[in-house]
Write an enzyme that holds these catalytic residues in place. Structure first.
Site, PDB file in Angstrom:
ATOM      1  N   ASP A   1      11.794   8.833   8.186  1.00 44.70           N
ATOM      2  CA  ASP A   1      10.572   8.278   7.623  1.00 44.70           C
ATOM      3  C   ASP A   1      10.214   7.087   8.504  1.00 44.70           C
ATOM      4  O   ASP A   1      11.086   6.502   9.154  1.00 44.70           O
ATOM      5  CB  ASP A   1      10.819   7.849   6.174  1.00 44.70           C
ATOM      6  CG  ASP A   1       9.582   7.282   5.508  1.00 44.70           C
ATOM      7  OD1 ASP A   1       8.498   7.883   5.652  1.00 44.70           O
ATOM      8  OD2 ASP A   1       9.702   6.238   4.846  1.00 44.70           O
TER       9      ASP A   1
ATOM     10  N   TYR B   1       0.401   0.200   4.342  1.00 50.23           N
ATOM     11  CA  TYR B   1      -0.655   0.832   5.141  1.00 50.23           C
ATOM     12  C   TYR B   1      -0.750   0.246   6.554  1.00 50.23           C
ATOM     13  O   TYR B   1      -1.792  -0.233   6.991  1.00 50.23           O
ATOM     14  CB  TYR B   1      -1.999   0.754   4.412  1.00 50.23           C
ATOM     15  CG  TYR B   1      -1.928   1.386   3.042  1.00 50.23           C
ATOM     16  CD1 TYR B   1      -1.868   2.766   2.914  1.00 50.23           C
ATOM     17  CD2 TYR B   1      -1.885   0.610   1.897  1.00 50.23           C
ATOM     18  CE1 TYR B   1      -1.768   3.358   1.656  1.00 50.23           C
ATOM     19  CE2 TYR B   1      -1.795   1.188   0.638  1.00 50.23           C
ATOM     20  CZ  TYR B   1      -1.740   2.558   0.525  1.00 50.23           C
ATOM     21  OH  TYR B   1      -1.636   3.145  -0.713  1.00 50.23           O
TER      22      TYR B   1
ATOM     23  N   ASP C   1       7.757  -2.098   6.133  1.00 48.79           N
ATOM     24  CA  ASP C   1       6.714  -1.510   5.303  1.00 48.79           C
ATOM     25  C   ASP C   1       5.918  -2.641   4.656  1.00 48.79           C
ATOM     26  O   ASP C   1       6.277  -3.159   3.614  1.00 48.79           O
ATOM     27  CB  ASP C   1       7.318  -0.604   4.239  1.00 48.79           C
ATOM     28  CG  ASP C   1       6.269   0.145   3.446  1.00 48.79           C
ATOM     29  OD1 ASP C   1       5.050  -0.107   3.636  1.00 48.79           O
ATOM     30  OD2 ASP C   1       6.650   1.000   2.624  1.00 48.79           O
TER      31      ASP C   1
ATOM     32  N   CYS D   1      -1.310  19.529  -0.609  1.00 49.81           N
ATOM     33  CA  CYS D   1      -0.903  20.198   0.619  1.00 49.81           C
ATOM     34  C   CYS D   1       0.598  20.471   0.576  1.00 49.81           C
ATOM     35  O   CYS D   1       1.293  20.003  -0.312  1.00 49.81           O
ATOM     36  CB  CYS D   1      -1.257  19.337   1.825  1.00 49.81           C
ATOM     37  SG  CYS D   1      -0.409  17.742   1.814  1.00 49.81           S
TER      38      CYS D   1
ATOM     39  N   CYS E   1       1.373  13.398   7.541  1.00 48.09           N
ATOM     40  CA  CYS E   1       0.471  13.978   6.548  1.00 48.09           C
ATOM     41  C   CYS E   1      -0.619  12.963   6.231  1.00 48.09           C
ATOM     42  O   CYS E   1      -0.328  11.885   5.715  1.00 48.09           O
ATOM     43  CB  CYS E   1       1.232  14.334   5.275  1.00 48.09           C
ATOM     44  SG  CYS E   1       0.101  14.881   3.964  1.00 48.09           S
TER      45      CYS E   1
ATOM     46  N   ASP F   1      13.511   6.082   2.577  1.00 51.88           N
ATOM     47  CA  ASP F   1      13.677   4.891   1.742  1.00 51.88           C
ATOM     48  C   ASP F   1      13.143   5.079   0.332  1.00 51.88           C
ATOM     49  O   ASP F   1      12.989   4.110  -0.407  1.00 51.88           O
ATOM     50  CB  ASP F   1      13.024   3.667   2.410  1.00 51.88           C
ATOM     51  CG  ASP F   1      11.511   3.765   2.480  1.00 51.88           C
ATOM     52  OD1 ASP F   1      10.973   4.891   2.503  1.00 51.88           O
ATOM     53  OD2 ASP F   1      10.862   2.706   2.514  1.00 51.88           O
TER      54      ASP F   1
ATOM     55  N   SER G   1      -1.116   8.239   3.696  1.00 47.33           N
ATOM     56  CA  SER G   1      -2.234   8.334   2.756  1.00 47.33           C
ATOM     57  C   SER G   1      -3.311   7.287   3.010  1.00 47.33           C
ATOM     58  O   SER G   1      -4.416   7.407   2.490  1.00 47.33           O
ATOM     59  CB  SER G   1      -1.745   8.243   1.313  1.00 47.33           C
ATOM     60  OG  SER G   1      -1.279   6.938   1.029  1.00 47.33           O
TER      61      SER G   1
ATOM     62  N   HIS H   1      -3.049  13.555   4.034  1.00 44.25           N
ATOM     63  CA  HIS H   1      -3.667  14.007   2.780  1.00 44.25           C
ATOM     64  C   HIS H   1      -3.220  13.186   1.579  1.00 44.25           C
ATOM     65  O   HIS H   1      -2.172  12.564   1.590  1.00 44.25           O
ATOM     66  CB  HIS H   1      -3.312  15.475   2.532  1.00 44.25           C
ATOM     67  CG  HIS H   1      -3.606  16.359   3.692  1.00 44.25           C
ATOM     68  ND1 HIS H   1      -2.625  17.033   4.376  1.00 44.25           N
ATOM     69  CD2 HIS H   1      -4.770  16.651   4.322  1.00 44.25           C
ATOM     70  CE1 HIS H   1      -3.167  17.731   5.363  1.00 44.25           C
ATOM     71  NE2 HIS H   1      -4.469  17.501   5.363  1.00 44.25           N
TER      72      HIS H   1
ATOM     73  N   THR I   1       6.173  11.317   8.399  1.00 43.23           N
ATOM     74  CA  THR I   1       5.597  10.188   7.664  1.00 43.23           C
ATOM     75  C   THR I   1       4.335  10.562   6.901  1.00 43.23           C
ATOM     76  O   THR I   1       3.425  11.177   7.445  1.00 43.23           O
ATOM     77  CB  THR I   1       5.313   9.013   8.642  1.00 43.23           C
ATOM     78  OG1 THR I   1       4.726   7.932   7.928  1.00 43.23           O
ATOM     79  CG2 THR I   1       4.426   9.414   9.796  1.00 43.23           C
TER      80      THR I   1
ATOM     81  N   ASP J   1       7.675   4.034   7.826  1.00 47.58           N
ATOM     82  CA  ASP J   1       7.558   2.735   7.159  1.00 47.58           C
ATOM     83  C   ASP J   1       8.752   2.494   6.241  1.00 47.58           C
ATOM     84  O   ASP J   1       9.016   3.275   5.335  1.00 47.58           O
ATOM     85  CB  ASP J   1       6.256   2.661   6.365  1.00 47.58           C
ATOM     86  CG  ASP J   1       5.024   2.845   7.242  1.00 47.58           C
ATOM     87  OD1 ASP J   1       5.078   2.506   8.436  1.00 47.58           O
ATOM     88  OD2 ASP J   1       3.997   3.351   6.730  1.00 47.58           O
TER      89      ASP J   1
END
Length: 186
Positions: free
Chosen positions: A9, A20, A17, A105, A90, A134, A54, A92, A51, A11
């Site tokens: 992963d 965004y 993290d 998805c 991703c 995480d 969004s 989505h 990752t 972030d």
């Protein structure tokens, strides 16, 4: 012959993290993460970033901005002798504000789509591979994709009991994980 991967992963595992992350100025490698990636490469593993992003679907940043940051991260690591074998993301979200990305998805973790795509493209041995995440959705994606070693680190999200109970192991951070696992062939 199938290769063994470390799915990562981004972030909270590779970088801090801060919510965004979409700009180079906001991207900060977690202490020890680069050293960990170097060690994992020396131990013979394929490194694959998986990752959820969004922020694209929510309109916080564009896919082009994400790609620019990803290219910068990839080059920053390559300059330090860490060649990533794959980067899957991703964009989505089922409640996206950007209509083009509003969907259920098979790639958004906890769904296994990104991992399965990587397995197909890179010819990976999923049962021997690891996923380092995480949060619970990382572990769920690993389990759904048949990853043999779903692992958590404490450097990102605060971990709840459901995530801790499903992980094979929990480490302080990526460097602790990298030091603990054996080199391939050992």
């Amino acid at each position: 012959m199938a290769k063994v991967a470390i799915f990562l992963d981004r972030d909270g595992v590779i970088n801090q993290d801060t919510g965004y992350v979409s700009q180079v100025d906001d991207f900060h490698f977690i202490d020890g993460a680069i050293e960990a990636l170097q060690l994992l490469k020396k131990k013979g593993y394929c490194l694959v970033v998986v990752t959820n992003q969004s922020g694209i679907a929510r309109g916080y940043f564009t896919e082009d901005q994400f790609m620019q940051l990803t290219e910068w991260m990839d080059w920053s690591l390559a300059d330090r002798e860490v060649d990533l074998d794959g980067i899957y993301y991703c964009p989505h979200h089922p409640e996206a504000s950007v209509e083009a990305y509003r969907q259920q998805c098979d790639c958004r973790k906890p769904a296994p789509g990104m991992l399965l795509d990587a397995a197909k493209h890179l010819k990976l041995d999923m049962a021997a591979s690891y996923l380092v995440g995480d949060k619970l959705s990382d572990i769920q994606a690993a389990m759904a994709a048949g990853v043999g070693h779903p692992t958590l680190v404490k450097s990102g999200q605060s971990l709840d009991e459901s995530a801790l109970g499903r992980a094979e192991a929990v480490y302080e951070d990526l460097l602790a994980f990298a030091k603990a696992i054996p080199a391939l062939g050992d």
